[in-house]
Enzyme design. Structure first.
Site, PDB file in Angstrom:
ATOM      1  N   LYS A  63       1.321  -1.054  -0.162  1.00  0.00           N
ATOM      2  CA  LYS A  63       0.124  -0.003   0.196  1.00  0.00           C
ATOM      3  C   LYS A  63       1.132   0.930   0.198  1.00  0.00           C
ATOM      4  O   LYS A  63       0.682   2.603  -0.681  1.00  0.00           O
ATOM      5  CB  LYS A  63      -1.117   0.005   0.823  1.00  0.00           C
ATOM      6  CG  LYS A  63      -2.237  -1.330   0.954  1.00  0.00           C
ATOM      7  CD  LYS A  63      -3.407  -1.057   1.766  1.00  0.00           C
ATOM      8  CE  LYS A  63      -3.947  -1.818   2.130  1.00  0.00           C
ATOM      9  NZ  LYS A  63      -5.096  -1.812   3.070  1.00  0.00           N
ATOM     10  N   ASN A  84      -5.105   1.599  -1.288  1.00  0.00           N
ATOM     11  CA  ASN A  84      -5.706   0.375  -1.331  1.00  0.00           C
ATOM     12  C   ASN A  84      -6.294   0.692  -2.943  1.00  0.00           C
ATOM     13  O   ASN A  84      -6.914  -0.675  -3.311  1.00  0.00           O
ATOM     14  CB  ASN A  84      -6.823  -0.006  -0.743  1.00  0.00           C
ATOM     15  CG  ASN A  84      -8.301   0.024  -0.615  1.00  0.00           C
ATOM     16  OD1 ASN A  84      -8.273   1.597  -0.660  1.00  0.00           O
ATOM     17  ND2 ASN A  84      -9.108  -0.142  -0.024  1.00  0.00           N
ATOM     18  N   ASP A  99      -9.554   2.359   2.798  1.00  0.00           N
ATOM     19  CA  ASP A  99     -10.068   1.263   4.210  1.00  0.00           C
ATOM     20  C   ASP A  99     -10.797   2.781   4.953  1.00  0.00           C
ATOM     21  O   ASP A  99     -11.609   1.842   6.109  1.00  0.00           O
ATOM     22  CB  ASP A  99      -8.319   1.403   3.812  1.00  0.00           C
ATOM     23  CG  ASP A  99      -8.230   0.066   3.684  1.00  0.00           C
ATOM     24  OD1 ASP A  99      -9.241  -0.746   3.102  1.00  0.00           O
ATOM     25  OD2 ASP A  99      -6.409  -0.008   3.638  1.00  0.00           O
TER      26      ASP A  99
HETATM   27  N1  LIG Z   1     -11.103  -5.755   8.164  1.00  0.00           N
HETATM   28  C1  LIG Z   1     -10.229  -5.611   7.127  1.00  0.00           C
HETATM   29  O1  LIG Z   1     -11.019  -4.811   5.473  1.00  0.00           O
HETATM   30  C2  LIG Z   1      -8.285  -5.483   6.754  1.00  0.00           C
HETATM   31  C3  LIG Z   1      -8.526  -4.111   6.205  1.00  0.00           C
HETATM   32  C4  LIG Z   1      -6.634  -3.997   6.091  1.00  0.00           C
HETATM   33  C5  LIG Z   1      -6.294  -4.576   7.613  1.00  0.00           C
HETATM   34  N2  LIG Z   1      -7.127  -6.126   8.255  1.00  0.00           N
HETATM   35  C6  LIG Z   1      -6.369  -6.374   9.678  1.00  0.00           C
HETATM   36  O2  LIG Z   1      -5.912  -5.461  10.781  1.00  0.00           O
HETATM   37  C7  LIG Z   1      -4.455  -5.692  10.985  1.00  0.00           C
HETATM   38  C8  LIG Z   1      -3.274  -4.746  11.215  1.00  0.00           C
HETATM   39  O3  LIG Z   1      -2.894  -4.315  10.221  1.00  0.00           O
HETATM   40  P1  LIG Z   1      -2.290  -4.005   9.221  1.00  0.00           P
HETATM   41  O4  LIG Z   1      -1.788  -3.214   7.746  1.00  0.00           O
HETATM   42  O5  LIG Z   1      -2.205  -2.265   9.421  1.00  0.00           O
HETATM   43  O6  LIG Z   1      -0.541  -4.289  10.311  1.00  0.00           O
HETATM   44  P2  LIG Z   1       0.067  -3.505  10.243  1.00  0.00           P
HETATM   45  O7  LIG Z   1       1.182  -2.916   9.251  1.00  0.00           O
HETATM   46  O8  LIG Z   1       1.852  -5.127  10.155  1.00  0.00           O
HETATM   47  O9  LIG Z   1       0.470  -3.242  12.217  1.00  0.00           O
HETATM   48  C9  LIG Z   1       0.367  -4.458  13.083  1.00  0.00           C
HETATM   49  C10 LIG Z   1       0.160  -3.670  14.272  1.00  0.00           C
HETATM   50  O10 LIG Z   1      -0.180  -4.442  15.285  1.00  0.00           O
HETATM   51  C11 LIG Z   1       0.883  -4.558  15.896  1.00  0.00           C
HETATM   52  N3  LIG Z   1       0.369  -5.717  16.916  1.00  0.00           N
HETATM   53  C12 LIG Z   1       1.462  -6.924  16.070  1.00  0.00           C
HETATM   54  N4  LIG Z   1       1.429  -7.319  17.024  1.00  0.00           N
HETATM   55  C13 LIG Z   1       0.615  -7.968  18.073  1.00  0.00           C
HETATM   56  C14 LIG Z   1       0.411  -8.461  19.236  1.00  0.00           C
HETATM   57  N5  LIG Z   1       0.927  -9.535  19.897  1.00  0.00           N
HETATM   58  N6  LIG Z   1       0.251  -7.127  20.456  1.00  0.00           N
HETATM   59  C15 LIG Z   1       0.256  -6.288  20.141  1.00  0.00           C
HETATM   60  N7  LIG Z   1       0.321  -5.500  19.209  1.00  0.00           N
HETATM   61  C16 LIG Z   1       0.099  -5.865  17.906  1.00  0.00           C
HETATM   62  C17 LIG Z   1       2.255  -3.825  15.725  1.00  0.00           C
HETATM   63  O11 LIG Z   1       2.559  -3.019  16.794  1.00  0.00           O
HETATM   64  P3  LIG Z   1       4.318  -3.012  17.072  1.00  0.00           P
HETATM   65  O12 LIG Z   1       4.649  -1.061  16.094  1.00  0.00           O
HETATM   66  O13 LIG Z   1       4.400  -2.861  18.468  1.00  0.00           O
HETATM   67  O14 LIG Z   1       5.319  -3.629  16.563  1.00  0.00           O
HETATM   68  C18 LIG Z   1       1.777  -2.639  14.739  1.00  0.00           C
HETATM   69  O15 LIG Z   1       1.201  -1.710  15.209  1.00  0.00           O
HETATM   70  C19 LIG Z   1      -4.272  -7.037  10.627  1.00  0.00           C
HETATM   71  O16 LIG Z   1      -4.653  -8.685  11.209  1.00  0.00           O
HETATM   72  C20 LIG Z   1      -5.405  -7.069   9.345  1.00  0.00           C
HETATM   73  O17 LIG Z   1      -5.980  -8.489   8.874  1.00  0.00           O
HETATM   74  C21 LIG Z   1      -8.544  -5.552   8.409  1.00  0.00           C
END
Ligand SMILES: NC(=O)c1ccc[n+]([C@@H]2O[C@H](COP(=O)([O-])OP(=O)(O)OC[C@H]3O[C@@H](n4cnc5c(N)ncnc54)[C@H](OP(=O)(O)O)[C@@H]3O)[C@@H](O)[C@H]2O)c1
Length: 261
Positions: A63, A84, A99
């Site tokens: 993205k 996106n 999004d």
């Molecule tokens: N429903 C939808 O349409 C949709 C759309 C987009 C994304 N999503 C979902 O949203 C989630 C995040 O996506 P993203 O793209 O934003 O991911 P990302 O950029 O990789 O960010 C992940 C975040 O989660 C934190 N994290 C990871 N594991 C953790 C844990 N065990 N405990 C606490 N914090 C934790 C990380 O913290 P640190 O900075 O400390 O590493 C970071 O802030 C995913 O599950 C994805 O599947 C859903």
């Protein structure tokens, strides 16, 4: 035939083709939507143009690079700095982020939300936090580590790492971390989270298709809960309108939803 794709790595599990192809069929639109694995994000614009796509969606991990490569970025995506959706307009790549709006649409059923705690500070948290802020909803971001908080500070959004956080009351708590996606982790300390959820009315998890430990805990604390399926649906619906240049109605949205299994 108008060609569309979902670009990502991996894309094999994406439900977007089912959702969009069902929508195209419903309105008799001459289009086909497919999965397109892109390993090197630097090639994203080149591939989009070379393969003659009319539009595309972009997912993890491309993205940000898609934002950088676009000829023009419109709307809230300019602030989020991640996109996106690509549209081919006379050979120019126009980029959007649906999004943010998709999330707002997904939480519409939560009434009188004035303050939100967003857990996580990744790409999704950026879109959600900015969308809430632009809608004059108070937003606080809480992340496990400090590193990703710079963006929120620059955008004047209250943000904390676990180490320096003092909880207040929030109407809605959103899990935008990946905790619970492929594991059984909670996104924050269990006891502290329990206390926060006890004082909240709603909980939303961006993860979809399952009751995550976060949603289970929120339910125990009597919050109304919702998973991320509608967020996925509505970002898709908004992209669909850009692809087809047509407004959707309830019937199309329902067909797209039913194909998101
Ligand atoms: N429903 C939808 O349409 C949709 C759309 C987009 C994304 N999503 C979902 O949203 C989630 C995040 O996506 P993203 O793209 O934003 O991911 P990302 O950029 O990789 O960010 C992940 C975040 O989660 C934190 N994290 C990871 N594991 C953790 C844990 N065990 N405990 C606490 N914090 C934790 C990380 O913290 P640190 O900075 O400390 O590493 C970071 O802030 C995913 O599950 C994805 O599947 C859903």
């Amino acid at each position: 035939m108008n060609k569309f794709a979902i670009f990502g790595n991996p894309v094999v599990h994406s439900k977007s083709p089912d959702m969009h192809n069902a929508g195209f069929k419903c309105i008799d639109f001459n289009g086909i939507y497919q999965k397109h694995l892109i390993e090197n994000g630097d090639t994203i614009k080149e591939i989009f143009l070379k393969e003659n796509y009319k539009g595309a969606n972009i997912t993890v991990p491309h993205k940000e690079i898609a934002y950088e490569k676009a000829d023009e970025v419109l709307g809230i995506a300019k602030k989020i700095k991640a996109v996106n959706t690509y549209i081919n307009k006379d050979g120019k790549v126009i980029a959007y982020n649906t999004d943010a709006q998709g999330f707002l649409k997904a939480i519409e059923e939560f009434k009188d939300v004035k303050s939100v705690l967003v857990l996580g500070a990744g790409g999704t948290a950026k879109a959600i936090a900015l969308a809430l802020k632009e809608n004059n909803i108070q937003v606080t971001v809480l992340n496990r580590s400090e590193g990703k908080l710079k963006f929120f500070k620059e955008n004047d959004i209250k943000c904390f790492s676990w180490d320096d956080f003092q909880a207040k009351n929030y109407d809605l708590v959103v899990n935008s971390t990946s905790a619970g996606l492929k594991d059984d982790f909670l996104p924050y300390d269990k006891e502290k989270l329990k206390e926060i959820l006890k004082n909240s009315s709603y909980a939303f998890d961006c993860v979809y298709g399952k009751t995550t430990p976060f949603l289970a805990l929120a339910k125990e604390q009597n919050c109304k809960i919702k998973d991320g399926k509608d967020m996925l649906l509505y970002q898709g619906v908004l992209a669909f309108e850009l692809f087809t240049e047509k407004k959707t109605d309830k019937n199309i949205v329902n067909i797209m939803k039913n194909n998101l299994k």
